[in-house]
Design a protein around this motif. Structure first.
Motif, short mmCIF file in Angstrom:
data_model
loop_
_atom_site.label_atom_id
_atom_site.label_comp_id
_atom_site.label_asym_id
_atom_site.label_seq_id
_atom_site.Cartn_x
_atom_site.Cartn_y
_atom_site.Cartn_z
N VAL A 7 -4.62 -6.58 -7.91
CA VAL A 7 -3.64 -5.64 -7.35
C VAL A 7 -3.57 -4.80 -8.94
O VAL A 7 -2.59 -5.02 -9.67
CB VAL A 7 -2.35 -5.96 -7.05
N ALA B 267 1.86 -12.59 -6.40
CA ALA B 267 2.44 -13.83 -6.67
C ALA B 267 1.39 -15.07 -6.54
O ALA B 267 1.85 -16.15 -6.77
CB ALA B 267 3.50 -13.97 -5.59
N ALA C 92 3.74 -10.05 -2.51
CA ALA C 92 3.13 -11.24 -2.07
C ALA C 92 1.53 -11.57 -2.77
O ALA C 92 1.41 -12.64 -3.04
CB ALA C 92 2.92 -11.32 -0.55
N ALA C 93 0.83 -10.40 -2.67
CA ALA C 93 -0.63 -10.63 -3.44
C ALA C 93 -0.45 -10.90 -4.99
O ALA C 93 -1.12 -11.64 -5.59
CB ALA C 93 -1.31 -9.45 -3.15
N GLN D 139 1.66 1.22 -5.72
CA GLN D 139 1.92 1.49 -4.33
C GLN D 139 1.87 3.25 -4.07
O GLN D 139 2.32 4.09 -4.89
CB GLN D 139 3.03 0.96 -3.86
N ALA E 240 4.09 -6.47 0.74
CA ALA E 240 2.83 -7.16 0.81
C ALA E 240 2.24 -7.15 -0.73
O ALA E 240 1.47 -7.94 -0.95
CB ALA E 240 2.03 -6.16 1.89
N ILE E 241 2.35 -6.07 -1.28
CA ILE E 241 2.12 -6.08 -3.00
C ILE E 241 2.55 -7.36 -3.51
O ILE E 241 2.09 -7.92 -4.37
CB ILE E 241 2.44 -4.62 -3.32
N ARG F 90 7.76 -2.86 4.01
CA ARG F 90 6.74 -3.53 4.09
C ARG F 90 5.64 -3.53 2.93
O ARG F 90 4.99 -4.54 2.56
CB ARG F 90 6.10 -3.40 5.46
N GLY F 91 5.44 -2.42 2.40
CA GLY F 91 4.32 -2.16 1.64
C GLY F 91 4.61 -2.77 0.26
O GLY F 91 3.75 -3.71 -0.22
#
Lengths: 472, 472
Positions: free
Chosen positions: A75, A67, A64-65, A79, A61-62, A57-58
């Motif tokens: 960002v 993109a 997705a941001a 991570q 989520a990174i 998941r981590g």
């Protein structure tokens, strides 16, 4: 040996499937005991769904941001691998099952820890770690929910490299330097995605010509491309034939030469956990899957049920729990002397195992699928028409991520005009799936689906595009 | 004035609704012309859905990454506001409609730019910016798709502060220092969310006691709490009665004193854009919504259709497009002399407008809803049972974000045992909705929904929890 205890239902295995069988029959007024030699909650909670998704998941989520232009600029760091592993540990409760054991007792279910073995009709003996035994007798039914375990392929020397199974891959306390993954099914693809993002240098070796071979070809192609873009060395058509340790290095031999790494994950499928549970006492063959009818009753043995992975129908947590609900309802009804319909979609049968099983691969892109693929429809001679649409052309997907690419593939039964299979490939498609599952299971006609309007601008607008494409 | 042109169908307004009416009738073999005084594509493309969601997506993606321990540590920078605004501009094509105009022509639809006004039965005159006129005659039907515009509330002095409408709020080239938002419906809530994240100091003034009053109360409560946590000054039960400029400051008077800001967004609803389109020539009252039947035909005027916002049934882009498909099909069928069934769920009626309309509010948390709310069911005397479950207790939601909080509310018709309303409140629930929409529209019985298994661990597992809660 003690005098033993009698319950209406004895359940072997306290994974999510066993828990649900016990819960349903106790809610139905019966008594039940769960027998478990390992952790209450089973593979899903400790060594499969939960830890793997927590690992993934981590980085999802990174990504997705990153993109979304404007968000991407926020960002600027990396991570935190230790925090990600700690989060995974929190989801597995540090592999401590006391909260699940509390739930079992709170649900009015007894729990006996140890290995349960059938010793005759409706009779089980449980042996704990110190060799103490408990006799259990089932008044009505024994439900075998012992699940499956990682299959070990016939690779010469494999035992010597002490390979990871999916259990070690989901519970490792640190990223290996170099991870060799053998097998390009969903476990191999998910774990390659996760550990590459967490710092490992990953090589994925797959004997087939495409990853995720049971799914639509768009799935494996997209996942292979994404893995490669992130630096995973994906080798298709690659058979691993030998394995050895060279100092601390693991060395795998393939037709194209040797590959070296620090750890080897073998993820080439599952086998039934029926080797040591005494099913020979019931005339069945240890190590084989239990052959059950749609109510999950073992054929020829009305007192015995095989529920979840152990019957080999559909090896997915949610399908095991589904089977548990259906089998539990069937057991309760039979005890009450009520009619148990074996007709499709009755409350007592796992009809969705055939033709309506959803699954999600949590790679990035994700793959979410229900029902038949093109190949499955062809192979089983089911009439179908294929409707495809690029997900990235949907406004909601374009808003979600710059350069979103993905695919939707739907199979329509041309006679009944209902959906019989849907696959989505793309970022964050997991929760698009349930709409398809309801459409397939509910056999909602296309003519009615036109009235199910997707909200704009969500990615669900793909439904309108598929309908428009179907209409032509 | 020229001699004029004749088409089968004349469509007033080339927003997404008008485009779809024209497209459907042309695909049905008719000729059509679109009349548009502003941008082809309309509100949704340029001043509503698209720009608002583009403004919101960046901060949503950042919040999603920040909510995952391990990923959060990667988000060390801030959102790039200029890049976010540029991304919004890309989605609106810098308010240039040439690509949409190309699509119109490519679809075989004629386009006349200017303001169209009815001048009699099936007759329209279009006046362009230079006063030139074009006469259009419809052989079969005129479809009015002129939409709606922002309503201006009776606040003394409001014109003097030159307030933003939703158009300015979605197209502003920079964040105002202090933004006063009047109205706590979905536009007010979305724009307060967006501009606060992009740097404005936002005060949200709402006359009601709860935001998003048409939705389940959990929605408004969650959105108010989230806005406040992000620093928005949310004032409920607050009536704005006066407005004035004090130098460059805008000053709003309320019962609790004055509030000062740099810009004022008025978002208190919509009104029909029928004031200046000549509907008096057809005996109708300018400014009023068009009264239509389920095929979107204006009552008493078989040659006139009112489709989309202009009929006041459901003012949502996706419902306008849905109505356009249904009305277009009805027009084509009537031209062909075919039977047009007005029965529920026929291909010619917008049945989903009543009881099956989906909507999503793209705040954070999001609100996704279809069908009836508890209050609507009560008010209309519809028998129902309510099933609720906390979304954060679902494994998929917990994996999605640490501390995920949210709610699912479902209304069940206790006689038919089908869903008649579902609301989800929580982060990223937008694409959970379509499953509910299909269940409601498809009237899939609860007994069958048990076989629609949600994949584990997705947030869609909420479906299993709702079913379990329903069963009790």
């Amino acid at each position: 040996m003690d005098a033993g205890q009698t319950y209406d239902v004895v359940v072997l295995g306290a994974g999510s499937t066993g828990e649900n069988v016990a819960d349903v029959v106790v809610r139905g007024g019966l008594t039940a005991v769960l027998v478990e030699a390992e952790l209450v909650g089973g593979e899903c909670s400790y060594w499969a769904c939960m830890p793997s998704k927590a690992l993934l998941r981590g980085s999802e989520a990174i990504a997705a941001a990153r993109a979304v232009d404007g968000a991407a600029q926020a960002v600027t760091g990396a991570q935190d691998v230790a925090a990600t592993l700690a989060r995974r540990d929190a989801f597995t409760h540090d592999w401590d099952d006391s909260s699940q054991a509390r739930w079992v007792r709170g649900a009015g279910i007894d729990l006996v820890r140890g290995t349960g073995r059938l010793v005759g009709e409706r009779r089980v003996v449980v042996t704990d770690g110190e060799g103490r035994t408990t006799r259990l007798t089932a008044r009505h039914a024994v439900a075998v929910c012992t699940g499956s375990e990682a299959a070990v392929p016939p690779i010469e020397g494999l035992a010597d490299v002490d390979p990871w199974t999916p259990r070690e891959a989901t519970s490792a306390k640190a990223a290996p330097g170099r991870l060799l993954v053998v097998g390009g099914g969903y476990v191999g693809c998910e774990m390659a995605t996760a550990w590459q993002a967490l710092g490992a240098e990953v090589t994925l070796l797959h004997r087939g010509e495409r990853l995720l071979e049971d799914m639509e070809p768009e799935a494996g192609d997209a996942v292979a491309a994404a893995l490669r873009e992130r630096g995973v060395d994906v080798r298709l058509d690659t058979d691993v034939t030998t394995a050895r340790r060279d100092g601390t290095e693991a060395v795998l031999g393939t037709g194209d030469g040797e590959v070296r790494g620090d750890e080897v994950l073998v993820a080439v499928g599952r086998r039934a956990r029926t080797g040591d549970i005494g099913i020979d006492s019931a005339g069945l063959t240890p190590g084989e899957y239990l052959d059950v009818d749609d109510s999950l009753q073992v054929r020829g043995l009305p007192w015995l049920y095989g529920v979840g992975d152990v019957n080999g129908r559909r090896q997915l947590t949610h399908m095991g729990k589904y089977q548990a609900r259906q089998a539990g309802a069937a057991i309760v009804a039979r005890v009450r002397g009520e009619q148990v319909s074996l007709a499709d979609w009755s409350p007592f049968v796992a009809t969705a195992d055939r033709g309506a099983t959803p699954s999600v691969v949590f790679t990035d892109p994700q793959v979410a699928s229900v029902g038949l693929t093109r190949a499955q429809a062809r192979q089983s001679g089911v009439a179908h028409r294929v409707v495809e649409y690029p997900l990235g052309s949907v406004a909601g997907a374009a808003l979600y991520a710059d350069g979103y690419t993905g695919t939707a593939v739907a199979l329509v039964d041309p006679d009944r005009e209902v959906l019989i299979g849907v696959t989505f490939v793309g970022p964050a498609v997991a929760d698009l799936l349930h709409a398809a599952t309801i459409a397939v299971v509910g056999e909602v006609p296309i003519a009615r689906l036109w009235h199910a309007v997707p909200a704009y601008p969500t990615t669900s607008e793909i439904w309108l595009r598929l309908l428009e494409t179907w209409r032509g």
